[in-house]
Design a protein around this motif. Structure first.
Motif, PDB file in Angstrom:
ATOM      1  N   ALA A   1       3.473  -8.219  -1.891  1.00 48.64           N
ATOM      2  CA  ALA A   1       3.079  -7.467  -3.089  1.00 48.64           C
ATOM      3  C   ALA A   1       3.795  -6.127  -3.078  1.00 48.64           C
ATOM      4  O   ALA A   1       3.990  -5.532  -2.017  1.00 48.64           O
ATOM      5  CB  ALA A   1       1.564  -7.250  -3.130  1.00 48.64           C
ATOM      6  N   PHE A   2       4.174  -5.671  -4.264  1.00 49.20           N
ATOM      7  CA  PHE A   2       4.815  -4.369  -4.419  1.00 49.20           C
ATOM      8  C   PHE A   2       3.848  -3.392  -5.060  1.00 49.20           C
ATOM      9  O   PHE A   2       3.131  -3.748  -5.994  1.00 49.20           O
ATOM     10  CB  PHE A   2       6.059  -4.480  -5.319  1.00 49.20           C
ATOM     11  CG  PHE A   2       7.247  -5.065  -4.623  1.00 49.20           C
ATOM     12  CD1 PHE A   2       8.109  -4.255  -3.903  1.00 49.20           C
ATOM     13  CD2 PHE A   2       7.497  -6.420  -4.697  1.00 49.20           C
ATOM     14  CE1 PHE A   2       9.208  -4.790  -3.259  1.00 49.20           C
ATOM     15  CE2 PHE A   2       8.601  -6.968  -4.057  1.00 49.20           C
ATOM     16  CZ  PHE A   2       9.454  -6.152  -3.335  1.00 49.20           C
ATOM     17  N   ASP A   3       3.881  -2.137  -4.569  1.00 46.65           N
ATOM     18  CA  ASP A   3       3.126  -1.094  -5.251  1.00 46.65           C
ATOM     19  C   ASP A   3       4.036  -0.425  -6.281  1.00 46.65           C
ATOM     20  O   ASP A   3       5.204  -0.806  -6.438  1.00 46.65           O
ATOM     21  CB  ASP A   3       2.526  -0.089  -4.254  1.00 46.65           C
ATOM     22  CG  ASP A   3       3.559   0.748  -3.515  1.00 46.65           C
ATOM     23  OD1 ASP A   3       4.769   0.702  -3.840  1.00 46.65           O
ATOM     24  OD2 ASP A   3       3.153   1.483  -2.593  1.00 46.65           O
ATOM     25  N   ARG A   4       3.520   0.562  -6.984  1.00 47.43           N
ATOM     26  CA  ARG A   4       4.292   1.230  -8.040  1.00 47.43           C
ATOM     27  C   ARG A   4       5.510   1.976  -7.522  1.00 47.43           C
ATOM     28  O   ARG A   4       6.465   2.194  -8.258  1.00 47.43           O
ATOM     29  CB  ARG A   4       3.401   2.214  -8.790  1.00 47.43           C
ATOM     30  CG  ARG A   4       2.373   1.556  -9.641  1.00 47.43           C
ATOM     31  CD  ARG A   4       1.608   2.600 -10.396  1.00 47.43           C
ATOM     32  NE  ARG A   4       0.459   2.007 -11.044  1.00 47.43           N
ATOM     33  CZ  ARG A   4      -0.496   2.697 -11.590  1.00 47.43           C
ATOM     34  NH1 ARG A   4      -0.465   4.007 -11.562  1.00 47.43           N
ATOM     35  NH2 ARG A   4      -1.502   2.087 -12.171  1.00 47.43           N
ATOM     36  N   LYS A   5       5.460   2.394  -6.270  1.00 48.28           N
ATOM     37  CA  LYS A   5       6.579   3.133  -5.673  1.00 48.28           C
ATOM     38  C   LYS A   5       7.692   2.205  -5.202  1.00 48.28           C
ATOM     39  O   LYS A   5       8.734   2.668  -4.774  1.00 48.28           O
ATOM     40  CB  LYS A   5       6.088   3.967  -4.497  1.00 48.28           C
ATOM     41  CG  LYS A   5       5.116   5.059  -4.871  1.00 48.28           C
ATOM     42  CD  LYS A   5       4.660   5.791  -3.617  1.00 48.28           C
ATOM     43  CE  LYS A   5       3.633   6.836  -3.932  1.00 48.28           C
ATOM     44  NZ  LYS A   5       3.146   7.477  -2.689  1.00 48.28           N
ATOM     45  N   GLY A   6       7.449   0.900  -5.250  1.00 49.15           N
ATOM     46  CA  GLY A   6       8.438  -0.067  -4.791  1.00 49.15           C
ATOM     47  C   GLY A   6       8.314  -0.406  -3.324  1.00 49.15           C
ATOM     48  O   GLY A   6       9.192  -1.060  -2.756  1.00 49.15           O
ATOM     49  N   ASN A   7       7.220   0.016  -2.675  1.00 45.08           N
ATOM     50  CA  ASN A   7       6.979  -0.365  -1.285  1.00 45.08           C
ATOM     51  C   ASN A   7       6.516  -1.818  -1.254  1.00 45.08           C
ATOM     52  O   ASN A   7       5.726  -2.240  -2.099  1.00 45.08           O
ATOM     53  CB  ASN A   7       5.903   0.524  -0.657  1.00 45.08           C
ATOM     54  CG  ASN A   7       6.298   1.985  -0.646  1.00 45.08           C
ATOM     55  OD1 ASN A   7       7.426   2.329  -0.317  1.00 45.08           O
ATOM     56  ND2 ASN A   7       5.366   2.839  -1.024  1.00 45.08           N
ATOM     57  N   LEU A   8       7.020  -2.572  -0.295  1.00 43.25           N
ATOM     58  CA  LEU A   8       6.662  -3.985  -0.156  1.00 43.25           C
ATOM     59  C   LEU A   8       5.608  -4.136   0.930  1.00 43.25           C
ATOM     60  O   LEU A   8       5.788  -3.645   2.052  1.00 43.25           O
ATOM     61  CB  LEU A   8       7.897  -4.806   0.209  1.00 43.25           C
ATOM     62  CG  LEU A   8       7.674  -6.286   0.518  1.00 43.25           C
ATOM     63  CD1 LEU A   8       7.132  -7.028  -0.699  1.00 43.25           C
ATOM     64  CD2 LEU A   8       8.966  -6.930   1.011  1.00 43.25           C
ATOM     65  N   PHE A   9       4.521  -4.832   0.601  1.00 45.77           N
ATOM     66  CA  PHE A   9       3.458  -5.124   1.555  1.00 45.77           C
ATOM     67  C   PHE A   9       3.484  -6.620   1.858  1.00 45.77           C
ATOM     68  O   PHE A   9       3.626  -7.435   0.949  1.00 45.77           O
ATOM     69  CB  PHE A   9       2.098  -4.716   0.988  1.00 45.77           C
ATOM     70  CG  PHE A   9       1.953  -3.221   0.878  1.00 45.77           C
ATOM     71  CD1 PHE A   9       1.216  -2.522   1.826  1.00 45.77           C
ATOM     72  CD2 PHE A   9       2.555  -2.527  -0.154  1.00 45.77           C
ATOM     73  CE1 PHE A   9       1.087  -1.143   1.736  1.00 45.77           C
ATOM     74  CE2 PHE A   9       2.438  -1.147  -0.250  1.00 45.77           C
ATOM     75  CZ  PHE A   9       1.702  -0.453   0.699  1.00 45.77           C
ATOM     76  N   VAL A  10       3.346  -6.963   3.134  1.00 46.69           N
ATOM     77  CA  VAL A  10       3.393  -8.352   3.603  1.00 46.69           C
ATOM     78  C   VAL A  10       2.157  -8.618   4.445  1.00 46.69           C
ATOM     79  O   VAL A  10       1.878  -7.861   5.389  1.00 46.69           O
ATOM     80  CB  VAL A  10       4.659  -8.611   4.460  1.00 46.69           C
ATOM     81  CG1 VAL A  10       4.641 -10.010   5.057  1.00 46.69           C
ATOM     82  CG2 VAL A  10       5.919  -8.375   3.647  1.00 46.69           C
ATOM     83  N   SER A  11       1.419  -9.665   4.111  1.00 50.18           N
ATOM     84  CA  SER A  11       0.309 -10.064   4.978  1.00 50.18           C
ATOM     85  C   SER A  11       0.798 -11.130   5.939  1.00 50.18           C
ATOM     86  O   SER A  11       1.440 -12.094   5.531  1.00 50.18           O
ATOM     87  CB  SER A  11      -0.887 -10.563   4.164  1.00 50.18           C
ATOM     88  OG  SER A  11      -0.628 -11.835   3.612  1.00 50.18           O
ATOM     89  N   ALA A  12       0.506 -10.922   7.217  1.00 53.30           N
ATOM     90  CA  ALA A  12       0.854 -11.894   8.257  1.00 53.30           C
ATOM     91  C   ALA A  12      -0.453 -12.533   8.728  1.00 53.30           C
ATOM     92  O   ALA A  12      -1.187 -11.947   9.530  1.00 53.30           O
ATOM     93  CB  ALA A  12       1.598 -11.218   9.398  1.00 53.30           C
ATOM     94  N   TYR A  13      -0.723 -13.712   8.203  1.00 45.18           N
ATOM     95  CA  TYR A  13      -1.974 -14.423   8.477  1.00 45.18           C
ATOM     96  C   TYR A  13      -2.184 -14.622   9.975  1.00 45.18           C
ATOM     97  O   TYR A  13      -3.255 -14.374  10.501  1.00 45.18           O
ATOM     98  CB  TYR A  13      -1.946 -15.762   7.753  1.00 45.18           C
ATOM     99  CG  TYR A  13      -3.170 -16.610   7.959  1.00 45.18           C
ATOM    100  CD1 TYR A  13      -4.261 -16.482   7.117  1.00 45.18           C
ATOM    101  CD2 TYR A  13      -3.237 -17.535   8.990  1.00 45.18           C
ATOM    102  CE1 TYR A  13      -5.394 -17.256   7.293  1.00 45.18           C
ATOM    103  CE2 TYR A  13      -4.360 -18.308   9.176  1.00 45.18           C
ATOM    104  CZ  TYR A  13      -5.442 -18.167   8.338  1.00 45.18           C
ATOM    105  OH  TYR A  13      -6.562 -18.917   8.521  1.00 45.18           O
ATOM    106  N   GLY A  14      -1.151 -15.089  10.662  1.00 47.58           N
ATOM    107  CA  GLY A  14      -1.258 -15.402  12.088  1.00 47.58           C
ATOM    108  C   GLY A  14      -1.336 -14.189  12.987  1.00 47.58           C
ATOM    109  O   GLY A  14      -1.584 -14.314  14.190  1.00 47.58           O
ATOM    110  N   GLU A  15      -1.136 -12.998  12.437  1.00 46.72           N
ATOM    111  CA  GLU A  15      -1.202 -11.765  13.230  1.00 46.72           C
ATOM    112  C   GLU A  15      -2.385 -10.886  12.834  1.00 46.72           C
ATOM    113  O   GLU A  15      -2.623  -9.856  13.476  1.00 46.72           O
ATOM    114  CB  GLU A  15       0.076 -10.948  13.039  1.00 46.72           C
ATOM    115  CG  GLU A  15       1.335 -11.672  13.444  1.00 46.72           C
ATOM    116  CD  GLU A  15       2.572 -10.898  13.018  1.00 46.72           C
ATOM    117  OE1 GLU A  15       2.624  -9.674  13.227  1.00 46.72           O
ATOM    118  OE2 GLU A  15       3.479 -11.531  12.468  1.00 46.72           O
ATOM    119  N   ASP A  16      -3.081 -11.245  11.754  1.00 48.63           N
ATOM    120  CA  ASP A  16      -4.180 -10.430  11.233  1.00 48.63           C
ATOM    121  C   ASP A  16      -3.712  -9.010  10.929  1.00 48.63           C
ATOM    122  O   ASP A  16      -4.364  -8.025  11.289  1.00 48.63           O
ATOM    123  CB  ASP A  16      -5.367 -10.400  12.213  1.00 48.63           C
ATOM    124  CG  ASP A  16      -5.980 -11.771  12.418  1.00 48.63           C
ATOM    125  OD1 ASP A  16      -5.927 -12.588  11.472  1.00 48.63           O
ATOM    126  OD2 ASP A  16      -6.491 -12.043  13.516  1.00 48.63           O
TER     127      ASP A  16
END
Length: 186
Positions: free
Chosen positions: A102-117
């Motif tokens: 997911a991207f925020d308004r500033k263009g930062n990318l967020f990644v969820s790593a299920y296997g790492e919590d």
């Protein structure tokens, strides 16, 4: 969107699992198919085409502000950037079961790593994403499966193992990494 979904659902075998849908800034519907390893694009008339292939457990999708599609590739542990022609290139690797982007308004990318919590953040300070992520949050998360930003810039994370939705609030343009329970017992 309902009409397009019905058209698409009729073309999928029962063995396929559709895990992520996203309407890009093009107003087309993009769908990742975890089993067939393909990405599909649907126009406003419901006509589909193969947008990309050769993925390994395609899961979460998100567009940046220039129209590049990012894909979380569960089995390979990679995040791919896919240009407007469907050509993929590796953006980041080494995640354990990346599920959402997911991207925020500033263009930062967020990644969820299920296997790492964990939720990782790739910062965008100069118009280009930093290739080395920082850990945005890991305390209290268990099986982060989905990420989405609301219009106010708050990040919501769907937590598979706890059956909760957590909220990370936005305060004057800064996202707080302390999680708040938004909903539970889901």
């Amino acid at each position: 969107i309902r009409r397009r979904w019905r058209l698409f659902a009729g073309t999928v075998s029962m063995a396929q699992v559709l895990l992520a849908c996203f309407c890009g800034y093009t107003q087309d519907l993009f769908v990742s198919d975890f089993i067939s390893t393909n990405l599909f694009q649907f126009n406003s008339q419901g006509v589909s085409n193969l947008f990309g292939s050769g993925f390994s457990g395609s899961f979460g999708l998100a567009f940046n502000n220039t129209g590049v599609l990012y894909e979380a590739d569960w089995n390979s542990g990679n995040i791919y950037a896919i240009d407007t022609n469907g050509a993929k290139s590796p953006f980041a690797s080494g995640f354990t079961e990346p599920a959402a982007v997911a991207f925020d308004r500033k263009g930062n990318l967020f990644v969820s790593a299920y296997g790492e919590d964990r939720i990782y953040e790739f910062t965008n300070n100069t118009g280009t994403l930093n290739p080395t992520p920082g850990v945005f949050s890991s305390i209290g998360i268990s099986g982060p499966i989905a990420l989405v930003f609301d219009r106010a810039g708050n990040l919501f994370e769907s937590d598979f193992n706890t059956g909760s939705i957590f909220e990370f609030t936005n305060h004057n343009g800064t996202l707080n990494s302390n999680l708040n329970v938004f909903a539970s017992n889901l």
